[in-house]
Design a protein around this motif. Sequence first.
Motif, PDB file in Angstrom:
ATOM      1  N   ALA A  68     -12.433  57.410 -65.275  1.00 53.98           N
ATOM      2  CA  ALA A  68     -13.680  56.710 -65.592  1.00 53.98           C
ATOM      3  C   ALA A  68     -14.168  55.984 -64.355  1.00 53.98           C
ATOM      4  O   ALA A  68     -13.390  55.606 -63.479  1.00 53.98           O
ATOM      5  CB  ALA A  68     -13.478  55.724 -66.745  1.00 53.98           C
ATOM      6  N   GLY A  69     -15.480  55.764 -64.329  1.00 48.58           N
ATOM      7  CA  GLY A  69     -16.115  55.110 -63.198  1.00 48.58           C
ATOM      8  C   GLY A  69     -17.065  56.055 -62.490  1.00 48.58           C
ATOM      9  O   GLY A  69     -16.762  57.234 -62.297  1.00 48.58           O
ATOM     10  N   PHE A  74     -18.824  50.689 -60.793  1.00 51.49           N
ATOM     11  CA  PHE A  74     -17.523  51.027 -60.230  1.00 51.49           C
ATOM     12  C   PHE A  74     -17.619  52.369 -59.511  1.00 51.49           C
ATOM     13  O   PHE A  74     -18.477  53.205 -59.827  1.00 51.49           O
ATOM     14  CB  PHE A  74     -16.461  51.104 -61.331  1.00 51.49           C
ATOM     15  CG  PHE A  74     -16.279  49.813 -62.072  1.00 51.49           C
ATOM     16  CD1 PHE A  74     -15.391  48.845 -61.623  1.00 51.49           C
ATOM     17  CD2 PHE A  74     -17.025  49.537 -63.209  1.00 51.49           C
ATOM     18  CE1 PHE A  74     -15.229  47.652 -62.308  1.00 51.49           C
ATOM     19  CE2 PHE A  74     -16.876  48.348 -63.898  1.00 51.49           C
ATOM     20  CZ  PHE A  74     -15.978  47.398 -63.442  1.00 51.49           C
ATOM     21  N   GLY A  75     -16.725  52.567 -58.558  1.00 49.72           N
ATOM     22  CA  GLY A  75     -16.700  53.810 -57.830  1.00 49.72           C
ATOM     23  C   GLY A  75     -16.201  54.959 -58.689  1.00 49.72           C
ATOM     24  O   GLY A  75     -15.662  54.778 -59.789  1.00 49.72           O
ATOM     25  N   TYR A  76     -16.361  56.166 -58.176  1.00 54.11           N
ATOM     26  CA  TYR A  76     -15.958  57.363 -58.898  1.00 54.11           C
ATOM     27  C   TYR A  76     -14.444  57.344 -59.109  1.00 54.11           C
ATOM     28  O   TYR A  76     -13.674  57.180 -58.171  1.00 54.11           O
ATOM     29  CB  TYR A  76     -16.380  58.589 -58.094  1.00 54.11           C
ATOM     30  CG  TYR A  76     -16.066  59.901 -58.753  1.00 54.11           C
ATOM     31  CD1 TYR A  76     -16.672  60.250 -59.957  1.00 54.11           C
ATOM     32  CD2 TYR A  76     -15.174  60.783 -58.173  1.00 54.11           C
ATOM     33  CE1 TYR A  76     -16.394  61.461 -60.568  1.00 54.11           C
ATOM     34  CE2 TYR A  76     -14.890  62.007 -58.770  1.00 54.11           C
ATOM     35  CZ  TYR A  76     -15.502  62.330 -59.968  1.00 54.11           C
ATOM     36  OH  TYR A  76     -15.217  63.533 -60.570  1.00 54.11           O
ATOM     37  N   GLY A 133     -19.524  49.806 -69.945  1.00 49.84           N
ATOM     38  CA  GLY A 133     -18.152  49.341 -70.099  1.00 49.84           C
ATOM     39  C   GLY A 133     -17.222  50.505 -70.353  1.00 49.84           C
ATOM     40  O   GLY A 133     -17.638  51.569 -70.827  1.00 49.84           O
ATOM     41  N   GLY A 134     -15.941  50.317 -70.030  1.00 53.47           N
ATOM     42  CA  GLY A 134     -14.991  51.392 -70.284  1.00 53.47           C
ATOM     43  C   GLY A 134     -13.635  51.099 -69.678  1.00 53.47           C
ATOM     44  O   GLY A 134     -13.437  50.137 -68.926  1.00 53.47           O
ATOM     45  N   GLN A 135     -12.668  51.975 -70.019  1.00 48.30           N
ATOM     46  CA  GLN A 135     -11.322  51.860 -69.465  1.00 48.30           C
ATOM     47  C   GLN A 135     -10.561  53.152 -69.735  1.00 48.30           C
ATOM     48  O   GLN A 135     -10.884  53.887 -70.685  1.00 48.30           O
ATOM     49  CB  GLN A 135     -10.571  50.665 -70.065  1.00 48.30           C
ATOM     50  CG  GLN A 135      -9.265  50.332 -69.417  1.00 48.30           C
ATOM     51  CD  GLN A 135      -9.373  50.064 -67.929  1.00 48.30           C
ATOM     52  OE1 GLN A 135      -9.356  51.010 -67.136  1.00 48.30           O
ATOM     53  NE2 GLN A 135      -9.509  48.792 -67.562  1.00 48.30           N
ATOM     54  N   VAL A 136      -9.582  53.428 -68.872  1.00 42.32           N
ATOM     55  CA  VAL A 136      -8.691  54.581 -69.002  1.00 42.32           C
ATOM     56  C   VAL A 136      -7.298  54.055 -69.340  1.00 42.32           C
ATOM     57  O   VAL A 136      -6.849  53.040 -68.796  1.00 42.32           O
ATOM     58  CB  VAL A 136      -8.673  55.409 -67.704  1.00 42.32           C
ATOM     59  CG1 VAL A 136      -7.636  56.522 -67.792  1.00 42.32           C
ATOM     60  CG2 VAL A 136     -10.051  55.983 -67.428  1.00 42.32           C
TER      61      VAL A 136
END
Length: 704
Positions: free
Chosen positions: A595-596, A604-606, A646-649
């Motif tokens: 993610a990102g 956020f960066g890739y 928003g997000g997270q791995v």
Amino acid sequence: MNETRILAVAIAGGVIAAPVAARAQNSAQPAPQEAPAFVPAPAPPTQDNRSIVPDDQFRDALPPLDPGLYEPLPPIDPAAPAFPPVPGPVEDAPLGDPALTEPLPPLSEFNVQPAGEQPADSDDEGEAVQRVRYTLVVEGMQETGLEDRFRDLSALDDAEGEAVNGAMISLRTEEDKLLLIRLLRSEGYYDAVASSTIEQLPEQEGRLRITLTVAPGSRYNFGAINIQGPDTDPPGMARTYLPLTTGHPIRAADVEAAEANVLLRLPQQGYPFPEIGLRDIVLDPETHVGDYTLPVNPGPIARFGGFYTQGDLAFDERHVGILARFRRGELYDRRKVDDLREAMVSTRLFSTVSAEPVLSLETAPDGVQYVNILVQQDAGPARSLDLSAGYSTGEGLRLEGAWEHRNLFPPEGALRIAAIAGTKEQNLTVRFRRNNWGQRDRALLLQLDTGRRDFPAFEGYTTRLYGLISRESTPIWQKRWTYAYGAEILATNENRTGNAQISLSDAYFIGGLIGQLGYDRSNSLLDPTSGFRLTARVNPEASLGNGTDFYIRNLFDGSAYYPVSEQLTIAGRVRLGSIFGTERDSLAPSRRLYAGGGGSVRGFGYQELGPKDINDVPLGGRSLFEFALEGRYRFGNYGVVAFIDGGQVYEAQYPTFDSMRFGVGIGGRVYTNFGPVRVDLATPIGRRQGEAWLTVYVSIGQAF
């Protein structure tokens, strides 16, 4: 009862009642008697040719003539002047301007100076002209509600209260009077009259007041509504598709729209060649009712026969039959013919293409005639060169160029060779694609990719071969249901740790199946403002690396769009991903979830989100969760966007929704014919060491 027969004709967007004839009926007046078959005409009176005065008496009464008239004329002296001499000395009188006797200058020395531009407010001699100013007053239009519409079209109002002279004002006034009558008649006020006055305003020299006074009269409503001509099967279709109602006002827009609807709907119900004649309205000035009559000839009812094609062909009749959604024997429907033409346009193989019905001499078993569809093709250039560019903070600069022949293997067999040159990726692609493969909207794809990738989570070399059978949306032809299924094999040599050398121990050989299903209820592919989209993807895979692993990669995307107003749209997106069947470290780095970045969590960066190792290299995960919320405001061809992502791995098989990271930002949009060009600026909330304080994303189309 007095009646006036009028023809309703379109003038300046309105239906104007043009009187043709008038007739009066009076029941108290006796009927004319029938004339006899033959009545002899009376003989003409006898003429009397006797003279009123005898000739001898008439000659004696004439006066005698002057005897000198009979004498001969004196001879002409040749030396005598033709005209009497002019008194005074004439010897030294100049013959006109002396300059006329001088020789002309040579052409090489002749010079003409162009006259300077005259000022706008001047006459032919350059003298300043005092412009006339005026104020326009319109009276009597309040009850009609047409004053604003009149002022939008008015010559007087358009000039903003200025004119060069009184003649111009008079011409504009007469023109506006005619405009008032046309507008009122287009709304059913057929008895309207208009007058005008022009007067000098007191104590305001050079300023006039123009008053247009209108007496609209009573508004005429529809009385009887009749259709003349052959009937349809089933009966009354023409009247059904003529949405005019007795008692409603006779408005030009309603009449024209109703007649157009007849010509639109009859071809959808089996009548390819309908015709309508000139409408006839009989107005009754006593009851203010108009009886409306429309001649309609529906033409022959027909069924689809076949099709044939002419011109510079891109493909033959057989492929035209694959694109057509109608079959022989079906009742003719113009919508299916238009659908065929649009499908051919979407192939991008034509400069021009048309599809029109042609009546054949063949009849169906029920006696209905067949129509064949004539497809006129004009094949356009099949080759193209494409160049695109993009940039994001994490992925860097990306340039892509491609050569394509869209019909190298007819019908619709395209070959595309593309290359990517970027700071993080270099790749070569060879792709074969056949659209409308065996059936409408189905595509066959075979593609070979090979290249190098240098991403934050891994770097390596990958070669991939895959094939798909799919049904996809395009900007021209957006579909509600889409799908794709196929298989792929790839060989990849990836190094996640960033070592300079990539060894065979980092090699993976992967084979898998591809399955995807999409449902799209949005109103646009590139710039949706309402509706929603759902997409689910399932990829069962087997990996031969450090052992053999079987696992399933799953991804679900959903987005929704709500128009708060014509300018403002609220858009939201959510993504869920999961891999089950193996541990994270057994997966090839490129097959993990990250993610990102611009298409993920902006700010956020890739591939920057999620677990990292001691060297701050992303590890990826087996599950992820992302969301985005945008407010899109458009003004003209430009727009601004405010968003939060928003997000997270997670390493676990399912997302736990903790440790969420957020980014906020703004963006700009430039709307073009092929979709919006977007530039987004984002920053992370709670920025950590190593994370950029600002990221930039440039692309075509909305973020989702």
